[in-house]
Design an enzyme around this catalytic site. Structure first.
Site, PDB file in Angstrom:
ATOM      1  N   GLY A 125       0.750  -1.164  -0.032  1.00 25.96           N
ATOM      2  CA  GLY A 125       0.056   0.064  -0.155  1.00 25.96           C
ATOM      3  C   GLY A 125       0.826   1.236  -0.083  1.00 25.96           C
ATOM      4  O   GLY A 125       2.063   1.045  -0.566  1.00 25.96           O
ATOM      5  N   SER A 126       0.503   2.469   0.702  1.00 26.29           N
ATOM      6  CA  SER A 126       0.896   3.730   0.506  1.00 26.29           C
ATOM      7  C   SER A 126       2.560   3.695   1.238  1.00 26.29           C
ATOM      8  O   SER A 126       3.027   4.619   1.036  1.00 26.29           O
ATOM      9  CB  SER A 126       0.204   4.737   1.198  1.00 26.29           C
ATOM     10  OG  SER A 126      -0.899   4.829   0.323  1.00 26.29           O
ATOM     11  N   THR A 127       2.861   2.655   2.221  1.00 31.43           N
ATOM     12  CA  THR A 127       4.266   2.695   2.488  1.00 31.43           C
ATOM     13  C   THR A 127       5.240   2.566   1.233  1.00 31.43           C
ATOM     14  O   THR A 127       6.333   2.990   1.380  1.00 31.43           O
ATOM     15  CB  THR A 127       4.478   1.418   3.565  1.00 31.43           C
ATOM     16  OG1 THR A 127       4.168   0.173   2.656  1.00 31.43           O
ATOM     17  CG2 THR A 127       3.703   1.628   4.866  1.00 31.43           C
ATOM     18  N   PHE A 128       4.571   2.025   0.390  1.00 32.99           N
ATOM     19  CA  PHE A 128       5.686   1.806  -1.167  1.00 32.99           C
ATOM     20  C   PHE A 128       5.755   3.253  -1.665  1.00 32.99           C
ATOM     21  O   PHE A 128       6.818   3.516  -2.517  1.00 32.99           O
ATOM     22  CB  PHE A 128       4.993   1.023  -2.042  1.00 32.99           C
ATOM     23  CG  PHE A 128       5.742   0.632  -3.323  1.00 32.99           C
ATOM     24  CD1 PHE A 128       6.893  -0.157  -2.763  1.00 32.99           C
ATOM     25  CD2 PHE A 128       5.870   1.373  -4.233  1.00 32.99           C
ATOM     26  CE1 PHE A 128       7.631  -0.554  -4.048  1.00 32.99           C
ATOM     27  CE2 PHE A 128       6.860   1.064  -5.368  1.00 32.99           C
ATOM     28  CZ  PHE A 128       7.708  -0.131  -5.126  1.00 32.99           C
ATOM     29  N   LYS A 129       5.118   4.155  -1.280  1.00 34.82           N
ATOM     30  CA  LYS A 129       5.182   5.540  -1.924  1.00 34.82           C
ATOM     31  C   LYS A 129       6.694   6.119  -1.341  1.00 34.82           C
ATOM     32  O   LYS A 129       7.094   7.037  -1.936  1.00 34.82           O
ATOM     33  CB  LYS A 129       3.897   6.549  -1.100  1.00 34.82           C
ATOM     34  CG  LYS A 129       2.839   6.419  -1.935  1.00 34.82           C
ATOM     35  CD  LYS A 129       1.605   7.173  -1.167  1.00 34.82           C
ATOM     36  CE  LYS A 129       0.338   6.622  -1.867  1.00 34.82           C
ATOM     37  NZ  LYS A 129      -1.117   7.166  -1.248  1.00 34.82           N
TER      38      LYS A 129
END
Length: 483
Positions: free
Chosen positions: A216-220
């Site tokens: 999810g957004s941790t990959f941002k």
């Protein structure tokens, strides 16, 4: 000698040579495979007949062999079995071994080449052979904080010391009690194994290292790193931030969490990370291209099937050849992006360490039975994930997430915490996973943490990474800094 006798002698000689060759093959060429064959009961009696070395956490043996009155001689005993099950694994006469019990088996049994001189000494003195002690890097306070934070929820926590790669906490829930599998009664061990194998959440398999999830957004953080490393962006670069982003080659769109906007359009890269703006990062991913995202992900440790700690670690993956819409999804940690909790802790650890990713490890040292150190793990650079300048900018951006963005639940009074939330979609109808990855203190990083709570835990579909996972990370950070 007449002809019949010569023929008989030749046949006898050939038979003798075949017999010698067969014996040599069994006793020498096949010796190792036969000794390690789980069906070889003599190997089991030999292994259990000697004291297997302990697995040690902060001077306490959390796994040790105790003398028993049965044909095996010793039985494995675990203290705080559930708490450390993702570290120790189990050692069973029926089902073999897992985790450190498996990865460090040669040291624990005393068969390792590192213990050659100890074996020679035992042979000369007549002392009964003993395995070596495997001393871990685990910090009990951090391990307990992680376990308490997860509670009855399914998930995992990994904490790493950024400057060395030492793993300070490794927790997977649900855990299990290895003592149930250590029984010398086959029926009891089989029953315990069957019950665990059928239990919800697959407790026998470590969620921290052997399961992969959409990050999810941790990959941002990876996408932002790729942008900064390209030299075309900085923290103040403006990105489009529509409420919904139309994807090329398809009628599909990407929206933001809750269906709203991101506060402004355009938005700076720093603010896009702070509020976790999906549409901005999806467009950024397409602008950068899948090759740039993949290269950056690999520098953080993705697509590395060889990583061990020394336990086996599942490979975190970035998709091989995504098209433009798939690249947009990948940039926000969806589509086919998969990561272990260990991997996302490694991302934060690399940023915390000025861009240098240290190889993670859980074995600190190995001690022979006479307490002499026979090996000690030395910190090793795994890769340079980003430049120091990029790491500094990412740190500033992650501070914004915790100070006034989606990760405020990770705030600690008097400590600067840098972090990133994530709420990862899974299958249709299932609640999303709640993520948080972070490090602290930002000006002198001592610990990097990744937390996943599967399907939102107790909050289910109402959960976010900031609500559910961030408080667990905060508790682990406090445990490390308070120790």
């Amino acid at each position: 000698m007449n002809t019949p006798l010569r023929r008989l002698a030749t046949v006898m000689l050939v038979m003798f040579l075949v017999l010698m060759g067969s014996a040599t093959s069994v006793q020498y060429l096949q010796a190792e495979s036969l000794n390690t064959d789980s069906r070889n009961v003599r190997t089991l009696y030999r292994e259990y007949g000697n004291a297997r070395g302990p697995i040690v956490v902060a001077d306490d043996s959390v796994a040790q062999s105790v003398k028993v009155d049965d044909p095996f001689g010793y039985q494995r005993e675990y203290s705080d079995g559930d708490l450390y099950s993702a570290v120790t694994g189990f050692y069973s006469i029926v089902h073999g071994s897992t985790q450190l019990e498996h990865a460090a088996n040669d040291q624990l049994t005393g068969r390792s080449d590192q213990l050659f001189f100890s074996r020679v000494r035992d042979l000369i003195t007549g002392r009964k052979p003993e395995g070596a002690a495997v001393e871990t890097t685990i910090l009990p306070a951090a391990q307990q904080a992680a376990r308490d934070g997860l509670g009855d929820q399914q998930g995992a926590v990994v904490a790493i010391e950024p400057s060395t790669g030492r793993i300070l906490a490794l927790v997977s829930t649900p855990g299990f009690d290895p003592n149930d599998l250590a029984s010398h009664t086959s029926s009891e061990a089989n029953a315990a194994y069957a019950e665990l194998a059928a239990a919800d959440g697959n407790p026998l398999r470590s969620n921290a290292t052997l399961e992969t999830y959409p990050p999810g957004s941790t990959f941002k953080l990876v996408t932002a790193a790729a942008a900064l490393e390209s030299g075309q962006y900085d923290e103040e670069s403006e990105l489009p931030a529509p409420v919904r982003l139309d994807l090329p080659q398809t009628s599909a769109t990407i929206g933001n969490f809750g269906g709203g906007g991101c506060g402004s359009d355009p938005i700076t890269l720093a603010n896009a990370l702070r509020v976790s703006c999906n549409t901005s990062f999806a467009q950024l991913g397409m602008d950068l291209g899948d090759d740039a995202l993949r290269e950056q992900a690999e520098r953080f440790g993705f697509d590395d099937a060889s990583l061990t700690i020394p336990m086996a670690v599942a490979e975190s993956r970035f998709p091989a050849d995504p098209n433009a819409p798939q690249t947009a999804q990948s940039a926000i940690g969806q589509f086919d992006v998969q990561a272990t909790p260990l991997q996302m802790a490694m991302v934060s650890a690399a940023i915390a360490n000025g861009g240098k990713l240290m190889r993670p490890y859980v074995v600190d040292s190995v001690r022979a039975a006479n307490l002499s150190v026979v090996s000690e793990t030395q910190p090793e650079l795994l890769s340079t994930a980003v430049s120091p300048g990029t790491a500094a900018q990412l740190t500033d951006m992650m501070l914004g997430v915790v100070e006034s963005g989606s990760g405020t639940a990770a705030q600690i009074s008097g400590v600067q915490v840098a972090g990133k939330t994530g709420t990862a979609q899974t299958s249709d109808g299932a609640a999303p996973h709640a993520w948080f990855t972070s490090f602290a203190p930002a000006d002198d990083p001592q610990v990097a943490v990744a937390v996943i709570v599967e399907h939102g835990g107790a909050l289910g579909s109402e959960a976010t990474g900031g609500q559910v996972a961030a408080p667990i990370a905060r508790a682990v950070i406090q445990a490390v800094l308070g120790s």
